[in-house]
Write an enzyme that holds these catalytic residues in place. Structure first.
Site, PDB file in Angstrom:
ATOM      1  CG  HIS A 119      -1.651  -1.235   1.322  1.00  0.00           C
ATOM      2  ND1 HIS A 119      -2.967  -1.653   1.054  1.00  0.00           N
ATOM      3  CD2 HIS A 119      -1.345  -2.438   2.174  1.00  0.00           C
ATOM      4  CE1 HIS A 119      -3.316  -2.675   1.359  1.00  0.00           C
ATOM      5  NE2 HIS A 119      -2.360  -3.144   2.046  1.00  0.00           N
TER       6      HIS A 119
ATOM      7  CB  SER B 255      13.783  22.067 -15.374  1.00  0.00           C
ATOM      8  OG  SER B 255      12.764  23.491 -15.394  1.00  0.00           O
TER       9      SER B 255
ATOM     10  CE  LYS C  52      11.803  19.335 -11.692  1.00  0.00           C
ATOM     11  NZ  LYS C  52      10.355  19.318 -12.313  1.00  0.00           N
TER      12      LYS C  52
ATOM     13  CD  GLU D 139       8.939  12.033 -15.552  1.00  0.00           C
ATOM     14  OE1 GLU D 139       8.129  12.698 -15.118  1.00  0.00           O
ATOM     15  OE2 GLU D 139      10.095  12.583 -16.098  1.00  0.00           O
TER      16      GLU D 139
END
Ligand code: ARG
Length: 464
Positions: A157, A278, A284, A291
């Site tokens: 979970h 970025s 970043k 992804e």
């Protein structure tokens, strides 16, 4: 527009918009190499059975080889007037070798021809993908070998559950890919069947030898029913299904890598060679590879769904709808191959595990709570009773801002007289992991065995 191959039966030329709509040459040119191989086998068979002369067959084969060369050198670029790769090759062949070229299509239809082409194409791609799966498995295994004793929190979970050997976690993916590899082996068997000689739908009046072409093309067998042979696309659906499962596995791994690369987890660091920055936030470093893999997964599922829907209402035998099988298949293949390639590079050289962080994170939570219950259960306390006691211990520890390992022996004894000094050893992460020594568990001994078994599995791959 030049005359269509079938146009003598027609009064007027095809409307240009319809010609464009109808044409598959824009994408089925990808099959050219296979179309030529199939045609060479067919031409050999025609002469072997005496349907055409040896000399004619030789002319056909020389012409077909010439077309392949032209294509490889970038000189064969048929336009939409060719309609599809099959007509394009036949037309060029007739240009090259004259009347003999017009004999190639004897005892054959584009229906069994295209079925042969896509099977030949897919057979090769399946072999490549299986090799790629092996490559990724090897990388996972290498990481596993180095990280048997590295521990990582295990979750259910997405809540901290029990600590794990990092190798155990990685080997879970190894086994998923193992099943993918095996599954594709099954798909290969059902792809590797020759429809050549099924004709348009009913077979042919010529004394062809289908076994001859099947063995020329190294098919494992041949369709025993001509209607089935020309209209079956089960193998393509099975391939997309097996590919969808590969993508499920890659996507789950991607999701974990994305989480692990976040500041919150910080279990891995992405290297510069596999991540991007970025355009506005200079701090970043983005996990683009996982992804994109996660994102591309949807495409493959979509192609599987598309193919199922494409097939469900088709009456026997060939219908033009089947022309739509190719783009789904080609894009499915490219997507899976691209994702496997990128994930292999990422895992091989694009990330590192933050061992210190991983080791400290298993020492900062309550994921050893089950082991306290097991400890009491081993000393004769019924498990459910022990479970409730530990629940209480967790509650009081949380209230006191302490971890279980920080409770004093007096506190333990107040909870149950059976607690002894050895409780501290029993709940240390190293021991918590080592103790799960049941077959298939995360205990270090089990994981070392699992690594040995994985190596054997990889070897099996080489013999088949
Ligand atoms: N381009 C066609 C396809 O991909 C080839 C088969 C055409 N057959 C026919 N009967 N029109 O399906």
């Amino acid at each position: 527009m030049p005359k269509q191959t079938w146009s003598d039966r027609f009064e007027s030329a095809l409307n240009p918009i319809i010609a464009e709509f109808n044409a598959s040459i824009g994408f089925d040119i990808e099959l050219l190499e296979y179309d030529i191989r199939g045609s060479i086998a067919h031409a050999k068979m025609l002469s072997h059975t005496g349907i055409i002369s040896k000399d004619e067959a030789l002319q056909l084969i020389t012409g077909l080889e010439q077309i392949l060369l032209e294509y490889q050198e970038g000189h064969f670029n048929p336009g939409i007037e060719a309609e599809d790769v099959h007509f394009a090759v036949e037309r060029r062949l007739t240009e090259l070798v004259g009347d003999a070229g017009k004999k190639l299509h004897t005892a054959r239809s584009r229906n069994d021809q295209v079925g042969t082409d896509i099977r030949l194409y897919l057979r090769d791609r399946i072999e490549e993908i299986r090799e790629q799966l092996r490559g990724l498995q090897q990388v996972l295994l290498k990481h596993a070998e180095k990280n048997v004793e590295t521990m990582i929190p295990g979750y259910t979970h997405l809540q901290r559950a029990q600590p794990l050997s990092l190798a155990h976690h990685l080997l879970a993916y190894f086994q998923m890919l193992q099943r993918d590899w095996e599954r594709l082996g099954e798909v290969y068997k059902r792809t590797n069947i020759s429809p050549l000689g099924c004709g348009a739908l009913a077979g042919t009046t010529f004394p062809i030898d289908r076994h001859y072409t099947a063995s020329e093309l190294e098919f494992g067998g041949l369709y025993g029913n001509s209607l089935d042979g020309v209209s079956d696309r089960d193998f393509a659906i099975e391939f997309l299904c097996a590919s969808s499962l590969i993508m499920v596995h890659l996507s789950r791994l991607s999701e974990e890598l994305i989480l692990w690369a976040s500041q919150e987890f910080n279990f891995i660091t992405l290297k510069d060679n596999c991540s991007t920055g970025s355009s506005i936030m200079p701090q970043k470093k983005n996990p683009d590879v996982p992804e994109l893999v996660r994102g591309k997964t949807g495409r493959v599922f979509g192609h599987l769904q598309g193919m199922l829907v494409l097939m469900k209402g088709l009456p026997l035998a060939y219908n033009k709808d089947l022309q739509e099988d190719k783009e789904a298949l080609f894009d499915g293949v490219k997507t899976v191959q691209g994702c496997l390639g990128a994930m292999t590079v990422l895992l091989r050289e694009g990330l590192e595990f933050n061992r210190d962080r991983l080791m400290s994170s298993v020492d900062e939570d309550f994921s050893n709570a089950t082991d306290v219950a097991d400890y009491l259960a081993t000393k004769g306390v019924p498990f459910r009773e022990a479970y409730n006691l530990v629940g209480k211990a967790v509650k009081t520890s949380l209230a006191a801002g302490k971890l279980l390992k920080e409770l004093t022996l007096e506190e333990w004894k107040a909870l149950h007289p059976k607690f002894e000094e050895d409780i501290y050893q029993a709940i240390a992460p190293q021991q918590v992991v080592a103790a799960r020594n049941s077959y298939g568990g995360t205990g270090f001994e089990q994981v070392r065995n699992a690594i040995k078994e994985a190596k054997v599995q990889l070897l099996e791959g080489h013999s088949t």
